[in-house]
Each structure stands twice: as structure tokens, then as C-alpha cells.
Design a protein around this motif. Sequence first.
Motif, mmCIF file in Angstrom:
data_model
loop_
_atom_site.group_PDB
_atom_site.id
_atom_site.type_symbol
_atom_site.label_atom_id
_atom_site.label_comp_id
_atom_site.label_asym_id
_atom_site.label_seq_id
_atom_site.Cartn_x
_atom_site.Cartn_y
_atom_site.Cartn_z
ATOM 1 N N CYS A 211 0.826 -1.210 0.000
ATOM 2 C CA CYS A 211 0.000 0.000 0.000
ATOM 3 C C CYS A 211 0.858 1.257 0.000
ATOM 4 O O CYS A 211 0.532 2.241 -0.682
ATOM 5 C CB CYS A 211 -0.959 -0.001 1.191
ATOM 6 N N MET A 212 1.964 1.257 0.729
ATOM 7 C CA MET A 212 2.819 2.438 0.742
ATOM 8 C C MET A 212 3.483 2.629 -0.625
ATOM 9 O O MET A 212 3.761 3.763 -1.039
ATOM 10 C CB MET A 212 3.865 2.346 1.862
ATOM 11 N N ASP A 213 3.720 1.534 -1.320
ATOM 12 C CA ASP A 213 4.241 1.641 -2.684
ATOM 13 C C ASP A 213 3.190 2.304 -3.592
ATOM 14 O O ASP A 213 3.508 3.194 -4.389
ATOM 15 C CB ASP A 213 4.596 0.240 -3.191
ATOM 16 N N ALA A 214 1.946 1.898 -3.414
ATOM 17 C CA ALA A 214 0.868 2.539 -4.181
ATOM 18 C C ALA A 214 0.747 4.013 -3.807
ATOM 19 O O ALA A 214 0.459 4.868 -4.671
ATOM 20 C CB ALA A 214 -0.462 1.817 -3.924
ATOM 21 N N ALA A 215 0.968 4.320 -2.522
ATOM 22 C CA ALA A 215 0.901 5.718 -2.078
ATOM 23 C C ALA A 215 1.961 6.564 -2.785
ATOM 24 O O ALA A 215 1.685 7.683 -3.230
ATOM 25 C CB ALA A 215 1.084 5.793 -0.561
ATOM 26 N N ARG A 216 3.168 5.993 -2.897
ATOM 27 C CA ARG A 216 4.250 6.733 -3.571
ATOM 28 C C ARG A 216 3.940 6.924 -5.048
ATOM 29 O O ARG A 216 4.174 7.991 -5.617
ATOM 30 C CB ARG A 216 5.589 5.999 -3.398
ATOM 31 N N ALA B 141 5.110 -3.139 11.589
ATOM 32 C CA ALA B 141 4.399 -2.385 10.557
ATOM 33 C C ALA B 141 5.141 -1.092 10.238
ATOM 34 O O ALA B 141 5.294 -0.725 9.061
ATOM 35 C CB ALA B 141 2.966 -2.085 11.017
ATOM 36 N N ILE B 142 5.619 -0.432 11.272
ATOM 37 C CA ILE B 142 6.352 0.829 11.059
ATOM 38 C C ILE B 142 7.651 0.562 10.305
ATOM 39 O O ILE B 142 8.012 1.299 9.380
ATOM 40 C CB ILE B 142 6.601 1.528 12.420
ATOM 41 N N ALA B 143 8.332 -0.507 10.678
ATOM 42 C CA ALA B 143 9.575 -0.854 9.972
ATOM 43 C C ALA B 143 9.299 -1.143 8.499
ATOM 44 O O ALA B 143 10.135 -0.875 7.626
ATOM 45 C CB ALA B 143 10.237 -2.066 10.640
ATOM 46 N N ALA B 144 8.109 -1.652 8.214
ATOM 47 C CA ALA B 144 7.739 -1.937 6.820
ATOM 48 C C ALA B 144 7.247 -0.681 6.094
ATOM 49 O O ALA B 144 6.920 -0.746 4.909
ATOM 50 C CB ALA B 144 6.675 -3.026 6.776
ATOM 51 N N GLY B 145 7.150 0.434 6.814
ATOM 52 C CA GLY B 145 6.781 1.690 6.165
ATOM 53 C C GLY B 145 5.466 2.302 6.607
ATOM 54 O O GLY B 145 5.082 3.372 6.121
ATOM 55 N N ALA B 146 4.766 1.658 7.538
ATOM 56 C CA ALA B 146 3.463 2.206 7.975
ATOM 57 C C ALA B 146 3.662 3.587 8.589
ATOM 58 O O ALA B 146 4.587 3.803 9.362
ATOM 59 C CB ALA B 146 2.809 1.282 8.995
ATOM 60 N N ASN B 147 2.798 4.516 8.224
ATOM 61 C CA ASN B 147 2.893 5.850 8.813
ATOM 62 C C ASN B 147 1.662 6.202 9.645
ATOM 63 O O ASN B 147 1.491 7.355 10.049
ATOM 64 C CB ASN B 147 3.176 6.902 7.742
ATOM 65 N N ALA B 148 0.808 5.237 9.943
ATOM 66 C CA ALA B 148 -0.322 5.417 10.865
ATOM 67 C C ALA B 148 -0.852 4.036 11.237
ATOM 68 O O ALA B 148 -0.533 3.039 10.576
ATOM 69 C CB ALA B 148 -1.426 6.250 10.246
ATOM 70 N N ILE B 149 -1.640 4.008 12.308
ATOM 71 C CA ILE B 149 -2.179 2.750 12.819
ATOM 72 C C ILE B 149 -3.668 2.916 13.094
ATOM 73 O O ILE B 149 -4.095 3.962 13.577
ATOM 74 C CB ILE B 149 -1.418 2.351 14.119
ATOM 75 N N LEU B 150 -4.435 1.887 12.768
ATOM 76 C CA LEU B 150 -5.839 1.814 13.174
ATOM 77 C C LEU B 150 -5.916 0.815 14.317
ATOM 78 O O LEU B 150 -5.280 -0.244 14.259
ATOM 79 C CB LEU B 150 -6.714 1.333 12.015
ATOM 80 N N PHE B 151 -6.724 1.148 15.348
ATOM 81 C CA PHE B 151 -6.749 0.265 16.515
ATOM 82 C C PHE B 151 -8.157 0.155 17.082
ATOM 83 O O PHE B 151 -8.806 1.166 17.349
ATOM 84 C CB PHE B 151 -5.775 0.783 17.577
ATOM 85 N N ASN B 152 -8.617 -1.076 17.259
ATOM 86 C CA ASN B 152 -9.919 -1.355 17.877
ATOM 87 C C ASN B 152 -9.768 -1.262 19.393
ATOM 88 O O ASN B 152 -9.695 -2.272 20.097
ATOM 89 C CB ASN B 152 -10.414 -2.736 17.463
ATOM 90 N N ALA B 153 -9.746 -0.032 19.883
ATOM 91 C CA ALA B 153 -9.352 0.215 21.270
ATOM 92 C C ALA B 153 -10.277 -0.472 22.275
ATOM 93 O O ALA B 153 -9.814 -0.986 23.294
ATOM 94 C CB ALA B 153 -9.307 1.713 21.539
ATOM 95 N N LEU B 154 -11.577 -0.481 22.020
ATOM 96 C CA LEU B 154 -12.494 -1.041 23.014
ATOM 97 C C LEU B 154 -12.396 -2.560 23.092
ATOM 98 O O LEU B 154 -12.703 -3.149 24.124
ATOM 99 C CB LEU B 154 -13.930 -0.611 22.709
#
Lengths: 410, 410
Positions: free
Chosen positions: A191-196, A226-239
Amino acid sequence: MTTSVCEATYRCYDDTADFHKKALGIAVGLTVGSWTDLPEARKAEMEKHLGRVVSVHVHEPEGFQPGERYADLTIAYPDVNFSRDIPALLVTVFGKLSMDGRIKLLDLNFSPAFTEAFPGPKFGVSGVRDRLGIHDRPLLMSIFKSVIGHDLTNLREQFYRQALGGVDLIKDDEILFENPLTPLEKRVETCMDAARQAEAETGQKLLYAVNLTGPTSQLAANAKRAIAAGANAILFNALAYGYDVLHELSSDPDIHVPIAAHPALAGAYYPSPHYGIAAPLLLGKLMRLAGADLVLFPSPYGSVVMPKEENLAVQSALIDPALPVRSSFPVPSAGIHPGLVPLILRDFGHEVVVNAGGGIHGHPMGTAAGGQAFRQAIAAAQDGISLPVAAAQPGNEALKAAIERWGFKE
Amino acid sequence: MTTSVCEATYRCYDDTADFHKKALGIAVGLTVGSWTDLPEARKAEMEKHLGRVVSVHVHEPEGFQPGERYADLTIAYPDVNFSRDIPALLVTVFGKLSMDGRIKLLDLNFSPAFTEAFPGPKFGVSGVRDRLGIHDRPLLMSIFKSVIGHDLTNLREQFYRQALGGVDLIKDDEILFENPLTPLEKRVETCMDAARQAEAETGQKLLYAVNLTGPTSQLAANAKRAIAAGANAILFNALAYGYDVLHELSSDPDIHVPIAAHPALAGAYYPSPHYGIAAPLLLGKLMRLAGADLVLFPSPYGSVVMPKEENLAVQSALIDPALPVRSSFPVPSAGIHPGLVPLILRDFGHEVVVNAGGGIHGHPMGTAAGGQAFRQAIAAAQDGISLPVAAAQPGNEALKAAIERWGFKE
């Protein structure tokens, strides 16, 4: 001596109760246990642990019907009684009490000493804007159309088309878990490749919030992978994992990307008038204290219904300057199409993320046009141009098609 | 090909909805997203991910009033769609859906493949009995009278008096967190020392369930510290931390003591007929799957009210042989005094922990006599002797005083 306290406000329904007595029972019962039968010498030692009734507002209209009488009770709990974490606070103020009749937890006010243990959002509204380099308009988020059963090629294509439309954030579906077709790191890389690739065309940065899932003890490590793979944000099911887990993730210095909290399961708590935890606390104040940089919550426009005043109270809790941590970006979600943008901006102001799924992918000219229609609607709303007028302007064909498809409200 | 599925059953209130259409919308919307507009070639690939409607039972009495019409919907979710953890399952079946109108999650049936990831209770009913060496009677648990603001000397005295009464388990109050007066390891050492002192007099072993608190990432280490200090059981506010945390703690080979799950915060989920998660699932099936050896839940006798059929459904979920993990010990709690013991045994059978606080400490002859009264009541009930008859027997003065104080039911 001033006692440092956290205050809890409850709405309590009862046709006959003596609410003042009930409030006193809570204040004593959930702190020192008993008071009047303590020896005087012990009272002096125990006083700093004793809960206090702050206020009791009884709502008892003339000739009220059964089920209509209630009171709002505010109780002060000395913070010396509990540790500086959300589980301890919630168990203290609403552990046993949650099971004691028709009672709903409406609000919490944290002592400064309690709040100090929470750094809050690492980025918040301004930090997310800094990351994107966008300060002059509401942001635009989009959601994949469907993810389950799709492979990396398909996901990449969906991602690319969303990115081409000029969205600022793309989020995973909250029901996309670790799976063989689109495993975490490969998904991020793809996905980050697609973003670029899209950025090369649009010149626009974007954040991809990848869904953080797995065993609780592995979440921090998964986030770092995920960050090492290039993620620049996280979604989290906090509850689904608990506020304390969100707090630990957001406090981790190595998780240096914005975290978007998803409201999955929130409907198990907030909608009943008689039970549960009110949405502005559940999705507002506690999510922000626990460090969510963005918080998704039901919009007042879609099929997932929350009364509008409650939506606005969630938003207010996310940005209220009274809480001494960064603001969380409000992301009202569900049922959003470009024709609603002026209304969203009027309801939620400038500091909002416009979030759409069907309103982007369902665009008659395709997904990329869906994003463009939103951007055109945002620009028009900011310039005070009505949507039909803007839609007639050259270059705004995407907006025109969107309005023909979904209509508009102003 | 047979698809391995987890089934979710919901109760959904709506005066006018087409419930069959709604069920289909859930089955498709929460799995593959869309179906009818998929190309035929894709349908073949996607079929194994597609949710299915198992049943729709509409409750629509002749001339029903607004608010009375509902349906129970059962949907099958292919387990290939989610990872083998409770957060993933709950977010899939009730994440977004929890916010979609009046809908309550009633039950879940796990696929064998999903269940396989859960060892369940490490001890369960028989393991807890083995630890105590007691197989021939219901167990007796007691709760400290008050804990906040008390020092180790005071706590030791309370503990010792409870132990002298012949209780099998003593649990911390769930609102006792890490604190300077009674820190975890010192508390364990002090209470276990009192346990040994009492055992020298009574000849009876007991389990002390110390409250496990703190940051989520430190819980396992805290549990191990407590065990190293001598703790032989743990109390855990599972809902404040999440089922997955309980699952990880119960699966940890180094946490080789029984875990008692406290229901704190449960009232935020189960009491509404329209929203939330039903008690037999919340406090029954999910607690057991996550590995709780004992589960506290509201009794039908006290001020914390749950309809009796719901109490019995919680108990049933904790011991139902259909779930291929050990049984969890049911601990109906609140409002228990010795005069209720015959009723408790009739309602819950032999495999139950009789749990009391005020019914022990409030005994006219003191805390130790409070425990003795319960033990005498249990012995009488097992022998089929009515409580007044038993109370008149020599040696049963404690039971006699308890019945004079609280009365009895048979």
C-alpha cells in the motif's frame, strides 16, 4: 488539607429512591466501605480516603410517569485510592456500581495528578496536520471498499485509486485481521508503494492507517513491524483491547506514528439511556486521555445513528482545551457523501476529518473521482460557494456527478 | 466443502424492519462486503468468506405495541475471516453492528478450529477442588470487609478471622490497587502467613485471590511476583483489561494458580434488553473460554439484581459440557447470608462457591463465627436437615445466631 479527587457523574433512574441517600451510599461504599461505625480516631486517618457527594440533581417532573424519574449524581473519589490507570479508575467508579440498578456513567473529571500519568495523543490534530503538511482545510479519509478475501494486487489497486482522488488518509477495514492473503508487513509495503506512485501524480502525501491486531502482548511488536515496513499510521480497535492497551501503545516512544481509534463495540456501551457509558466519555474523553490521535465515531448523517447533540459532545470532548493533552482529530463516520460536506463543516468546524467509504467508491465516475468530488466539495464549502454553483464550474465534474447521484444539503 | 464457522445470535428490535433482509445484510456486509455485484468468477473464490443466515425468528405478537417487535437472528461467520482471538471475533460479529440500532449480542458458538486456540481454565472446578483437597461439598469464599486505607496489620487481622471461620477462599476487594499501605508482595506474604497460622488451628487449606492490577504489559510480571511471594490464586478485573489479557494470563505456564474473574463493569454491557452483550455470554462463555477458573457474577438474592433465569444461564455457560475446555467455578455473589445456603444449593447445585462479605463480617458473634455459620449451613443443606433443626444442634451456635440475625429460606 485538600484531597485530590476524580469526579464521576452518573444518571440514575428510580421512581422512589432517596437519591441523596443513594449518593452517600456510593461515596462511602466505593471508598472506605463504612463510615459512621468507625471509631473517631480511625476517622481522622480514613478521611483522606473517603468519597464525597458533590451534587445531586433530581429530575422529577410534576405527575411523572413510571420510569421518568432520575437524578444526576456527582461523586468525588480521592485519587489516593487507585493507581494511575484507566482500569483502576473505571473499576473504582463503575465496577460494582454498574450492576446496581438503572445507572449510566455520564462523565469523569480527572484530578491533575491522575491526568499527569497520561501523555495523551503523541500527534493530535496539529501533529497529524504537520505530518501531512495540510493546515488550511479539513482532512479527507477513505476506507477500502472490501478487504476480506482480497489479495495484495486487489488491495493495491483499491488503495491506488483512493490515493489518486486526493484523500489524506486511507484506513484499513477494522475487520481485516492477520491473514495469509494480505499479511501485515506485505500489506504495508504494497500500500505504501501505491501511495508513492499516486504521490508522483498528485504531489500529495497520505497516511495509511493499518489495522493493528493480534494477541495483546504482541501488539507493540506488531506495530513496530508495521512501522519498519513503512506504515505511517495505525488503526486500533481500542475497546476490544481496553483503554490501557491504547495508552501503552500511544506512550511507546518507538511507535512514532499517529493512532486512529476505531469505535468497534462502542454500541455495546453507549446507546441505552439507563445503562452503560455515555458516548462523549467512551469515545471522547477516555480515547483522548488514552492517546488516540484520531477518533472515529458515528456521524449524525448515516445509518449508524447517534443523536446529533451526542455527536457534538463527542467532538467537544476530543478538542476541549480543559483537558491538558493534545486534541484528538474528530472523525465522524458513516453515511457521508460529498453533498454533506457543507453540513459537516458547519456542524464540526474546520478541525474535522471527513471520512467516507461508499461515498467514494460508489461515485459514478469511479473511486478516484469519488475522492476528487469530496476535495471539490471541501474547497467550495471553505470558499462559501454553494455546492450546485461549484458543481457547475469547469474542473468540478466529479462534484457535479456526486451531487446528481446523492443530492446535497446546505 | 464445509466452511468452518462461528455463529452469532442477536436480538434485534424494530417495529417495521424486514428482518430477513436485515440478516442477509449483516451476513454479507460483515464478511465479503457485497455479493450480488461480484463477477461470477470472483464468487467462487469469495464463497468461503461469505457469511450465511442460519435462522431468523420473528417475535411479532398480534396487535403488538411499538417497541415490542423483535427478531432473533443467527448468522454464521466463516472463521477464515478472523484470527483466533476474542477481540477479532467480537469486532467481526459486533464491532460496527453494535452501533446499528437496537441490537444485542445474545450468544456465540465457536467453531472447533477457533476453540482449539483456547486452552481454557488451567484448573477449573476440579483443579480448584484438588488444590484445596475438598471434593464433597460446595466451597465457601469470603471477602474483606474493607481494605482502602487499611495497613498490613489490619488486613492480616481481617484475613486471619476469615480463615479461622473455615472458608476455602478469601478474595481481595476488586478496588484494592497497588498502594503504599498494602503493596502486592507484602500483602501476599502477610496474608499467607495468616493463612498458615489459621491452618495450624483449623487444619484447613485456603486460597487467597490477590487482586492483579497495574499496566497491562506488567500484569504477567506482577502475577509472577505475587506467586513468588506465595500467592496461590489471583483475582482479575477481566472486563477492565479485556478478554484477551485474561486469555494470555491463563495460558501462561508460569502463572500456575487459579484465576478468579471479577465482573466489575459488567453492568455497562448486560442489563439493557436492547443493547450490549447478554450476561451468559459476557460472564459465562467468554470468561470460560478466556480461561477463568472461577467467575463471580451477580446472585439472584442480593441488591445487585439480575433475573434468576439469567443467573442460571450464566452458571450453565460456565459448566456446559458442550464447550471442550474445563468448567469454571460459578460464584454467585452479593446479598448472601447463611440462611440462603439451601436455596443456593438448590439453584446452583453442588459445584458452586458460596461467596459472602457482609454475611460473614456482620455475624453477631464476629467474623470467624460468620464463616462457621456458613459451613454449618452447608453441612446441614447437604444432609437434608432444615436450617432451624440444624441450628438447634449442639456445636451449631454460629448458625443459630446467623438465622436469628438474617432469617432463612428453604
